[in-house]
Design a protein around this motif. Structure first.
Motif, PDB file in Angstrom:
ATOM      1  N   VAL A 157       0.825  -1.209   0.000  1.00 16.20           N
ATOM      2  CA  VAL A 157       0.000   0.000   0.000  1.00 16.20           C
ATOM      3  C   VAL A 157       0.860   1.260   0.000  1.00 16.20           C
ATOM      4  CG1 VAL A 157      -1.696   1.325   1.303  1.00 16.20           C
ATOM      5  CG2 VAL A 157      -1.935  -1.147   1.129  1.00 16.20           C
ATOM      6  N   VAL A 158       1.855   1.302   0.871  1.00 17.12           N
ATOM      7  CA  VAL A 158       2.721   2.485   0.955  1.00 17.12           C
ATOM      8  C   VAL A 158       3.556   2.622  -0.310  1.00 17.12           C
ATOM      9  CG1 VAL A 158       4.583   3.588   2.253  1.00 17.12           C
ATOM     10  CG2 VAL A 158       2.775   2.376   3.467  1.00 17.12           C
ATOM     11  N   MET A 217      -7.886  -0.165   2.645  1.00 21.83           N
ATOM     12  CA  MET A 217      -6.999  -1.292   2.367  1.00 21.83           C
ATOM     13  C   MET A 217      -7.573  -2.198   1.275  1.00 21.83           C
ATOM     14  SD  MET A 217      -4.220  -1.120   4.079  1.00 21.83           S
ATOM     15  CE  MET A 217      -3.457  -0.430   5.542  1.00 21.83           C
ATOM     16  N   GLY A 218      -8.890  -2.436   1.332  1.00 23.39           N
ATOM     17  CA  GLY A 218      -9.514  -3.269   0.306  1.00 23.39           C
ATOM     18  C   GLY A 218      -9.419  -2.644  -1.068  1.00 23.39           C
ATOM     19  N   GLY A 219      -9.695  -1.338  -1.152  1.00 21.26           N
ATOM     20  CA  GLY A 219      -9.581  -0.652  -2.430  1.00 21.26           C
ATOM     21  C   GLY A 219      -8.153  -0.625  -2.942  1.00 21.26           C
ATOM     22  N   ALA A 220      -7.202  -0.387  -2.027  1.00 20.75           N
ATOM     23  CA  ALA A 220      -5.788  -0.380  -2.421  1.00 20.75           C
ATOM     24  C   ALA A 220      -5.356  -1.755  -2.910  1.00 20.75           C
ATOM     25  CB  ALA A 220      -4.929   0.059  -1.240  1.00 20.75           C
ATOM     26  N   ALA A 221      -5.855  -2.822  -2.273  1.00 18.87           N
ATOM     27  CA  ALA A 221      -5.500  -4.181  -2.686  1.00 18.87           C
ATOM     28  C   ALA A 221      -5.958  -4.451  -4.118  1.00 18.87           C
ATOM     29  CB  ALA A 221      -6.119  -5.197  -1.728  1.00 18.87           C
ATOM     30  N   ILE A 222      -7.190  -4.049  -4.434  1.00 17.51           N
ATOM     31  CA  ILE A 222      -7.700  -4.256  -5.793  1.00 17.51           C
ATOM     32  C   ILE A 222      -6.918  -3.411  -6.794  1.00 17.51           C
ATOM     33  CG2 ILE A 222      -9.708  -3.853  -7.279  1.00 17.51           C
ATOM     34  CD1 ILE A 222     -11.471  -4.698  -4.978  1.00 17.51           C
ATOM     35  N   THR A 223      -6.615  -2.173  -6.412  1.00 14.87           N
ATOM     36  CA  THR A 223      -5.835  -1.296  -7.294  1.00 14.87           C
ATOM     37  C   THR A 223      -4.453  -1.879  -7.569  1.00 14.87           C
ATOM     38  OG1 THR A 223      -6.994   0.652  -6.462  1.00 14.87           O
ATOM     39  CG2 THR A 223      -4.872   1.021  -7.525  1.00 14.87           C
ATOM     40  N   ILE A 224      -3.811  -2.375  -6.519  1.00 11.77           N
ATOM     41  CA  ILE A 224      -2.475  -2.961  -6.675  1.00 11.77           C
ATOM     42  C   ILE A 224      -2.537  -4.209  -7.556  1.00 11.77           C
ATOM     43  CG2 ILE A 224      -0.617  -4.141  -5.413  1.00 11.77           C
ATOM     44  CD1 ILE A 224      -1.289  -2.250  -3.041  1.00 11.77           C
ATOM     45  N   ALA A 225      -3.554  -5.041  -7.319  1.00  9.38           N
ATOM     46  CA  ALA A 225      -3.692  -6.264  -8.116  1.00  9.38           C
ATOM     47  C   ALA A 225      -3.909  -5.930  -9.591  1.00  9.38           C
ATOM     48  CB  ALA A 225      -4.847  -7.107  -7.573  1.00  9.38           C
ATOM     49  N   VAL A 354       0.034   6.985   6.824  1.00 11.01           N
ATOM     50  CA  VAL A 354      -0.525   5.699   6.385  1.00 11.01           C
ATOM     51  C   VAL A 354       0.322   4.548   6.908  1.00 11.01           C
ATOM     52  CG1 VAL A 354      -1.045   4.254   4.380  1.00 11.01           C
ATOM     53  CG2 VAL A 354      -1.613   6.678   4.339  1.00 11.01           C
ATOM     54  N   ALA A 355       1.646   4.680   6.782  1.00 10.07           N
ATOM     55  CA  ALA A 355       2.549   3.638   7.269  1.00 10.07           C
ATOM     56  C   ALA A 355       2.406   3.456   8.776  1.00 10.07           C
ATOM     57  CB  ALA A 355       3.991   3.995   6.914  1.00 10.07           C
ATOM     58  N   TYR A 396      13.565   3.467   1.171  1.00 13.80           N
ATOM     59  CA  TYR A 396      12.335   4.244   1.119  1.00 13.80           C
ATOM     60  C   TYR A 396      11.427   3.824   2.264  1.00 13.80           C
ATOM     61  CZ  TYR A 396       9.712   0.450  -1.299  1.00 13.80           C
ATOM     62  OH  TYR A 396       9.081  -0.720  -1.640  1.00 13.80           O
ATOM     63  N   VAL A 397      10.231   4.391   2.355  1.00 16.67           N
ATOM     64  CA  VAL A 397       9.390   4.252   3.543  1.00 16.67           C
ATOM     65  C   VAL A 397       9.114   2.785   3.876  1.00 16.67           C
ATOM     66  CG1 VAL A 397       7.189   4.848   4.620  1.00 16.67           C
ATOM     67  CG2 VAL A 397       8.308   6.473   3.083  1.00 16.67           C
ATOM     68  N   ALA A 398       9.434   2.407   5.107  1.00 16.10           N
ATOM     69  CA  ALA A 398       9.183   1.053   5.600  1.00 16.10           C
ATOM     70  C   ALA A 398       8.195   1.107   6.751  1.00 16.10           C
ATOM     71  CB  ALA A 398      10.487   0.402   6.060  1.00 16.10           C
TER      72      ALA A 398
END
Length: 659
Positions: A157-158, A217-225, A354-355, A396-398
């Motif tokens: 996500v990040v 998180m659900g929307g980000a998961a679909i976007t990433i997929a 977000v992180a 980068y951001v962890a």
């Protein structure tokens, strides 16, 4: 009426009311002997009041209490343990704990290597930057963090959020300016996290509700997929936008000329394998390691197959060269001035928050499972320090990774040493193994990401939100659709906006309830919740379920008057005695401001015009102090403020009503 006394009781009550309804019965010792006056707390000075409120807000956990009555050397040791918790629990570390941490560290290392390479691609970075991040960040966190189970590294996500925000500023992500902006954003993400921890402002992240996080998180998961369809299908030209419409248009427009069947076979085959191992691990918990090591198996097997068949010459995209060696310094790469400084600060604050939200949520989840507590402010300082140091060492951001933390937990980790083991494995990888990933196909990395982000879609949580709170479900869906139809940052903005809207709605429109007496008791409860609860003849009892501030004082006054009008109409139609007393039950009212005081003054005037007397029951210490300070208690009458509703009814209600 449905919530009233029996006809016989009403008749008796009406007779009593005719005789002595509006007068107090001071001579009735049997009724009044048990009544206690509401006491006022000791008066505090302005300094004491400010100090108390400050400590309750920022130091409610009394972090400095352990330093009291200690010698100088002991305070130094305690201070060192506060900053570096490893010096506290490290004293009790043993070989048995190390065995668990060693196995867990090796397991999550096998999972994080292919994930790091893939997640770096989401942030539009070269693969080695993902490996750099999983080497430095976990090492810093192990010394400063308080969670035993959280596994640190880049997360999907990040990474996507960074990639999206950064390319809006610098579209050419292969430029050196883009890389410098990455380190700048990481630096300010760490500064934001550290500041929240040091200033003890961690409660700010709680404004992002659980419902909003589930949707985001659900929307980000679909976007990433969906973004991974580029690598899974072998598409060369792909949209830079993240919304579902742009992505699907890009996918179908490339169907006739850009899809590569060899890439599709590789991607689908290994995706099926990853899903199968994940299903096995879900069904049999003791086989969790199968899903944990499957990404590394996919990388090794697919790399070997592409190498011996030279499928890369047939259009299969591969990782190519991964730089080996340890992290170079990037201190001089951070923008501390110039036109990209403001962008770096803005992106850093957003990605840092977000992180932080993800890490704290993960840490609390596993801490609850093992029955130990984590210090939220200490976690923020640890995560912030980790990212500040990371920005200076080409990271980068962890943050905390849910999939790795789950594997870490299942593998039997005991302490944060598992992060140290993982970091050492990543160091060896950077020094020795990275050239072996040259022929790793991008399709496999896409499959790994798709499998990893599927756990972010929590359908059960969404169903529970629908059952429990429709407004929470609306917040969830708002964040979800905002991400998939617009962008990650718009979805995040919608999530925050809906969360704040819910808070404002609850503050400005608090609940009020009419109370009745449960049969055979002296307990008064909401008549809607307890239909058998009966109201008292000649009295209306209303409970206010909120503090009374400028934002809701007029609404509460109007709501009380509306209850009064409605009840008078119903009582008139049922020949029930008209209302002579209004009792406001104030036990849930934790505070009241000047607007609330004025609202009660207006309420008192409205009641006087109706020839109705106002009674207050159980005001808290802060409320009663302000009632006295504003002289409102004198206007109401000191003898009309009671400890309980029962006392008010026993004093002014019909004889025997509260017995």
């Amino acid at each position: 009426m449905s919530h009233v006394l029996s006809d016989e009781a009403v008749a008796n009550a009406m007779e009593e009311i005719k005789n002595n309804l509006s007068s107090r019965r001071p001579d009735d010792d049997n009724i009044l002997s048990h009544i206690h006056k509401v006491s006022t707390p000791p008066k505090q000075s302005l300094f004491q009041d400010i100090k108390h409120n400050f400590n309750e807000t920022f130091f409610s956990d009394d972090p400095f209490g352990k330093f009291k009555n200690q010698t100088g050397s002991r305070r130094f040791v305690l201070g060192l343990q506060t900053v570096f918790p490893i010096f506290e629990w490290g004293r009790y570390y043993n070989l048995k704990s190390f065995k668990g941490d060693l196995i867990a560290g090796l397991t999550i290392a096998s999972l994080c290597i292919p994930q790091d390479i893939a997640y770096a691609n989401l942030a539009n970075l070269e693969p080695h930057y993902g490996l750099y991040t999983s080497f430095v960040a976990p090492l810093v966190y192990a010394f400063m963090g308080s969670s035993r189970d959280i596994a640190i590294g880049p997360v999907a996500v990040v990474s996507l959020l960074l990639g999206t925000l950064l390319t809006d500023e610098i579209p050419n992500f292969k430029s050196h300016e883009y890389l410098r902006l990455v380190f700048t954003a990481t630096f300010f993400a760490g500064i934001t996290q550290m500041a929240l921890g040091l200033l003890r402002l961690g409660f700010l992240i709680d404004f992002l509700s659980h419902a909003a996080i589930v949707g985001f998180m659900g929307g980000a998961a679909i976007t990433i997929a969906l973004q991974q369809l580029k690598g899974l299908l072998g598409i060369k030209q792909f949209t830079k936008k993240t919304d579902i419409i742009s992505v699907m248009r890009s996918v179908f427009s490339a169907a006739h000329h850009s899809w590569n069947w060899e890439t599709i076979v590789i991607g689908v085959a290994f995706l099926a394998f990853l899903l199968a191992t994940k299903y096995i691990a879900k069904k049999k918990k003791n086989l969790f390691w199968v899903a944990a090591i499957s990404p590394m198996i996919c990388v090794i097997v697919s790399t070997f197959c592409v190498y011996i068949t030279r499928a890369d010459k047939k259009g299969v995209a591969i990782v190519k060269h991964i730089r080996n060696g340890v992290n170079p310094s990037s201190v001089n790469e951070i923008y501390f001035s110039g036109k990209y400084l403001s962008a770096g600060i803005r992106i850093g604050v957003i990605s840092g928050m977000v992180a932080l939200t993800e890490a704290v949520a993960i840490g609390r989840t596993f801490a609850a499972m093992k029955d130990y507590s984590i210090d939220g402010n200490r976690e923020m300082v640890a995560l912030g320090t980790m990212n500040v140091i990371g920005s200076m060492t080409s990271c980068y951001v962890a943050t905390g990774s849910f999939s790795r933390s789950a594997v870490n937990y299942m593998a039997g980790c005991k302490t944060a040493v598992s992060n140290i083991v993982m970091s050492i494995v990543l160091l060896l990888t950077l020094l020795v193994i990275t050239p072996l990933f040259k022929y790793t196909p991008n399709a496999v990395l896409a499959s790994i990401i798709i499998t990893a982000v599927m756990s972010l879609i929590d359908i059960k949580a969404a169903i529970l939100l629908w059952k429990v709170d429709k407004f929470d479900f609306l917040a969830c869906m708002g964040a979800f659709f905002g991400v998939i139809f617009q962008s990650v940052e718009i979805g995040l903005l919608i999530a925050v906006a809906i969360s704040f809207a819910k808070i404002l709605l609850q503050v400005t429109r608090p609940r009020t309830a009419v109370l009745g007496k449960l049969p055979g008791t002296t307990v008064y409860r909401n008549i809607l919740q307890y239909p058998k609860a009966s109201q008292i003849p000649g009295m209306l009892i209303i409970r206010v379920d909120s503090a009374i501030y400028f934002s809701n004082s007029n609404y509460i006054k109007d709501r009380i008057l509306k209850w009064l009008v409605d009840e008078e109409i119903q009582r008139t139609s049922s020949e029930f005695p008209s209302i002579q007393y209004l009792v406001v039950e104030m036990s849930p009212v934790t505070d009241i401001d000047t607007s609330g005081i004025h609202a009660f003054e207006d309420l008192l005037k409205s009641l006087e015009k109706r020839d109705i007397q106002l009674l207050l029951a159980n005001p808290g210490p802060i409320v009663i102090e302000k009632l006295h300070a504003s002289m409102l208690s004198g206007l109401i009458g000191e003898d009309k403020i009671f400890l309980t509703v029962g006392d008010a009814v026993a004093t002014f209600g019909p004889k025997g009503a509260d017995l």
